[in-house]
Design a protein around this motif. Structure first.
Motif, PDB file in Angstrom:
ATOM      1  N   GLY A 130      27.677  30.402-103.914  1.00 14.82           N
ATOM      2  CA  GLY A 130      26.449  30.682-103.036  1.00 14.82           C
ATOM      3  C   GLY A 130      28.290  31.192-102.217  1.00 14.82           C
ATOM      4  O   GLY A 130      29.173  31.694-101.824  1.00 14.82           O
ATOM      5  N   MET A 131      27.544  31.541-100.302  1.00 10.16           N
ATOM      6  CA  MET A 131      28.931  32.159 -99.345  1.00 10.16           C
ATOM      7  C   MET A 131      28.660  31.194 -98.196  1.00 10.16           C
ATOM      8  O   MET A 131      27.742  30.742 -97.780  1.00 10.16           O
ATOM      9  CB  MET A 131      28.506  33.473 -99.643  1.00 10.16           C
ATOM     10  N   MET A 132      30.491  31.011 -97.688  1.00 15.93           N
ATOM     11  CA  MET A 132      29.917  30.913 -95.907  1.00 15.93           C
ATOM     12  C   MET A 132      30.354  32.066 -95.589  1.00 15.93           C
ATOM     13  O   MET A 132      31.452  32.866 -96.255  1.00 15.93           O
ATOM     14  CB  MET A 132      31.068  29.460 -95.569  1.00 15.93           C
ATOM     15  N   ALA A 133      29.513  32.461 -94.491  1.00 16.09           N
ATOM     16  CA  ALA A 133      29.760  33.951 -94.190  1.00 16.09           C
ATOM     17  C   ALA A 133      29.474  34.220 -92.511  1.00 16.09           C
ATOM     18  O   ALA A 133      28.646  33.512 -92.060  1.00 16.09           O
ATOM     19  CB  ALA A 133      28.795  34.524 -94.811  1.00 16.09           C
ATOM     20  N   VAL A 134      30.350  35.192 -92.263  1.00 15.23           N
ATOM     21  CA  VAL A 134      30.157  35.448 -90.511  1.00 15.23           C
ATOM     22  C   VAL A 134      29.762  36.521 -90.435  1.00 15.23           C
ATOM     23  O   VAL A 134      30.413  37.778 -91.418  1.00 15.23           O
ATOM     24  CB  VAL A 134      31.182  35.145 -89.998  1.00 15.23           C
ATOM     25  N   ILE A 135      28.810  36.917 -89.662  1.00 14.46           N
ATOM     26  CA  ILE A 135      28.188  38.445 -89.597  1.00 14.46           C
ATOM     27  C   ILE A 135      28.275  39.329 -88.286  1.00 14.46           C
ATOM     28  O   ILE A 135      28.063  38.281 -87.223  1.00 14.46           O
ATOM     29  CB  ILE A 135      26.966  38.483 -90.250  1.00 14.46           C
ATOM     30  N   GLY A 136      28.589  40.516 -88.006  1.00  9.64           N
ATOM     31  CA  GLY A 136      28.277  40.784 -87.001  1.00  9.64           C
ATOM     32  C   GLY A 136      27.925  42.121 -86.460  1.00  9.64           C
ATOM     33  O   GLY A 136      28.054  42.730 -87.618  1.00  9.64           O
ATOM     34  N   ARG A 137      27.817  42.874 -85.507  1.00  7.72           N
ATOM     35  CA  ARG A 137      27.479  44.238 -85.115  1.00  7.72           C
ATOM     36  C   ARG A 137      28.320  45.569 -84.566  1.00  7.72           C
ATOM     37  O   ARG A 137      28.581  46.478 -84.429  1.00  7.72           O
ATOM     38  CB  ARG A 137      26.294  43.981 -84.261  1.00  7.72           C
ATOM     39  N   GLU A 138      29.328  44.956 -84.489  1.00  7.31           N
ATOM     40  CA  GLU A 138      30.621  45.644 -83.903  1.00  7.31           C
ATOM     41  C   GLU A 138      31.823  45.193 -85.456  1.00  7.31           C
ATOM     42  O   GLU A 138      32.040  44.934 -85.752  1.00  7.31           O
ATOM     43  CB  GLU A 138      31.690  45.395 -83.064  1.00  7.31           C
ATOM     44  N   ALA A 139      31.937  46.670 -86.422  1.00  7.27           N
ATOM     45  CA  ALA A 139      33.208  46.887 -87.275  1.00  7.27           C
ATOM     46  C   ALA A 139      34.690  46.083 -86.698  1.00  7.27           C
ATOM     47  O   ALA A 139      34.861  46.674 -85.535  1.00  7.27           O
ATOM     48  CB  ALA A 139      33.046  47.997 -87.369  1.00  7.27           C
ATOM     49  N   ARG A 140      34.752  45.520 -87.677  1.00 11.83           N
ATOM     50  CA  ARG A 140      35.801  44.850 -87.716  1.00 11.83           C
ATOM     51  C   ARG A 140      36.764  44.078 -88.539  1.00 11.83           C
ATOM     52  O   ARG A 140      36.360  44.483 -89.352  1.00 11.83           O
ATOM     53  CB  ARG A 140      36.173  43.351 -86.377  1.00 11.83           C
ATOM     54  N   GLY A 141      38.374  43.692 -88.159  1.00 11.79           N
ATOM     55  CA  GLY A 141      39.291  43.156 -89.103  1.00 11.79           C
ATOM     56  C   GLY A 141      38.854  41.534 -89.728  1.00 11.79           C
ATOM     57  O   GLY A 141      37.918  41.388 -88.905  1.00 11.79           O
ATOM     58  N   LEU A 142      39.406  41.335 -90.441  1.00 14.37           N
ATOM     59  CA  LEU A 142      39.801  40.136 -90.883  1.00 14.37           C
ATOM     60  C   LEU A 142      40.992  40.036 -91.315  1.00 14.37           C
ATOM     61  O   LEU A 142      41.831  40.188 -91.995  1.00 14.37           O
ATOM     62  CB  LEU A 142      38.937  39.283 -91.910  1.00 14.37           C
ATOM     63  N   SER A 143      42.284  38.943 -90.039  1.00 13.52           N
ATOM     64  CA  SER A 143      43.762  38.612 -90.290  1.00 13.52           C
ATOM     65  C   SER A 143      43.504  37.757 -91.291  1.00 13.52           C
ATOM     66  O   SER A 143      42.627  37.428 -91.743  1.00 13.52           O
ATOM     67  CB  SER A 143      43.812  38.042 -88.665  1.00 13.52           C
ATOM     68  N   THR A 144      44.897  37.448 -91.206  1.00 20.50           N
ATOM     69  CA  THR A 144      45.003  36.173 -92.640  1.00 20.50           C
ATOM     70  C   THR A 144      44.968  34.912 -92.139  1.00 20.50           C
ATOM     71  O   THR A 144      44.632  34.285 -92.188  1.00 20.50           O
ATOM     72  CB  THR A 144      46.988  36.463 -93.323  1.00 20.50           C
ATOM     73  N   ASN A 145      45.049  35.069 -90.851  1.00 19.20           N
ATOM     74  CA  ASN A 145      44.997  33.564 -90.087  1.00 19.20           C
ATOM     75  C   ASN A 145      43.774  33.089 -90.071  1.00 19.20           C
ATOM     76  O   ASN A 145      42.990  32.301 -90.773  1.00 19.20           O
ATOM     77  CB  ASN A 145      45.332  33.773 -88.689  1.00 19.20           C
ATOM     78  N   GLU A 146      42.527  34.556 -89.815  1.00 14.64           N
ATOM     79  CA  GLU A 146      41.452  34.000 -89.962  1.00 14.64           C
ATOM     80  C   GLU A 146      40.824  33.571 -91.372  1.00 14.64           C
ATOM     81  O   GLU A 146      40.032  32.947 -91.213  1.00 14.64           O
ATOM     82  CB  GLU A 146      40.293  35.650 -89.709  1.00 14.64           C
ATOM     83  N   SER A 147      41.651  34.300 -92.187  1.00 11.26           N
ATOM     84  CA  SER A 147      40.812  34.075 -93.993  1.00 11.26           C
ATOM     85  C   SER A 147      40.934  33.132 -93.956  1.00 11.26           C
ATOM     86  O   SER A 147      40.215  32.005 -94.537  1.00 11.26           O
ATOM     87  CB  SER A 147      41.334  35.357 -94.549  1.00 11.26           C
ATOM     88  N   ALA A 148      42.203  32.315 -93.712  1.00  7.36           N
ATOM     89  CA  ALA A 148      42.313  31.021 -94.101  1.00  7.36           C
ATOM     90  C   ALA A 148      41.848  30.408 -93.294  1.00  7.36           C
ATOM     91  O   ALA A 148      41.228  29.023 -94.070  1.00  7.36           O
ATOM     92  CB  ALA A 148      43.987  30.966 -93.796  1.00  7.36           C
ATOM     93  N   VAL A 149      40.802  30.058 -92.142  1.00  7.69           N
ATOM     94  CA  VAL A 149      40.166  29.199 -91.773  1.00  7.69           C
ATOM     95  C   VAL A 149      38.605  29.477 -92.296  1.00  7.69           C
ATOM     96  O   VAL A 149      38.642  28.437 -92.638  1.00  7.69           O
ATOM     97  CB  VAL A 149      39.812  29.755 -90.324  1.00  7.69           C
ATOM     98  N   LEU A 150      38.150  30.970 -92.696  1.00 11.79           N
ATOM     99  CA  LEU A 150      37.377  31.099 -93.716  1.00 11.79           C
ATOM    100  C   LEU A 150      37.376  30.139 -94.596  1.00 11.79           C
ATOM    101  O   LEU A 150      36.057  29.774 -95.156  1.00 11.79           O
ATOM    102  CB  LEU A 150      36.617  32.088 -92.835  1.00 11.79           C
TER     103      LEU A 150
END
Length: 238
Positions: A132-152
């Motif tokens: 399965g997945m641990m996911a975060v979802i939003g209404r505004e298009a955005r990217g995901l930084s290297t730091n954010e990817s590491a935390v997720l």
């Protein structure tokens, strides 16, 4: 991050993956405190209206925990981005929910909710199965930084450990011990939530690309990991 999806929604190891998923006896079960706390914290960390923990079964995707959407406990496998997100052998998947971004998934549900951003890290169990997945979802298009990817990714690893801990308590009929462990983990996450709230107020937003902020968050995630590992030793010793 550009992700190339395979041609089929069904991975080559599907039979083994489903056996692992069902081993943990968590599909389509009632809400549990600790998983609700994980998604609440994820939504706060990534400043998204929706966060969820999904389990991808044969025909449906079940949501063990979800915040930001009322009354959605499952979706057909063909309508959930989590079905596609477990396929690539990469820790984090992003999509803008356009049909051409992932032709495996019908985007109708996401588009009906006005969703334009999905990022997730797989729940990977000890045998390597992505259930399965641990996911975060939003209404505004955005990217995901290297730091954010590491935390997720770190957060997804903790959810995976928690699923394994839950299984080891319940298979040995330690229901009360599981409840106690959930309470302790929830208290640890509450401390983390307070920290995230403090950093958000201090910095007028939570910026995981700030090295000091990321370091503080990762330290707290490691604190949760220590609790999980201690509880696992206790569960296996009982």
């Amino acid at each position: 991050m550009s992700v190339i999806f395979p041609s089929s929604l069904i991975p080559d190891n599907e039979a083994a993956r489903l056996r692992t998923l069902h081993l943990y006896q968590i599909v389509n079960t009632t809400p549990e405190l600790i998983f609700d706390d994980y998604v609440a914290w994820a939504a706060q960390l990534f400043n998204t209206p929706i966060a969820l923990i999904s389990l991808v079964d044969e025909n449906h995707v079940y949501f063990k925990a979800v915040t930001g959407v009322e009354g959605v406990t499952e979706l057909p496998r063909t309508e959930s981005m989590c079905s596609a997100a477990i396929l690539p052998d990469v820790p984090v998947v992003q999509s803008d929910y356009r049909a051409e971004s992932c032709e495996l998934i019908k985007p109708n549900v996401a588009q009906a909710f006005g969703l334009n951003f999905y990022a997730g890290a797989a729940l990977s169990m000890p045998d390597g199965s992505r259930i399965g997945m641990m996911a975060v979802i939003g209404r505004e298009a955005r990217g995901l930084s290297t730091n954010e990817s590491a935390v997720l990714k770190r957060l997804a690893d903790l959810v995976s450990e928690t699923i394994e801990l839950r299984f080891n308590y319940l298979r040995t009929l330690q229901q009360q011990a599981w409840q106690t462990a959930q309470t302790e983990l929830a208290e640890t996450l509450d401390d983390n939530t307070a920290l995230a709230r403090y950093l958000t107020n201090r910095n007028h937003g939570l910026d995981l690309d700030d090295d000091e902020t990321q370091d503080l968050i990762l330290r707290r995630l490691n604190g949760v990991d220590k609790v999980l590992k201690r509880c696992m030793k206790e569960a296996l010793a009982a």
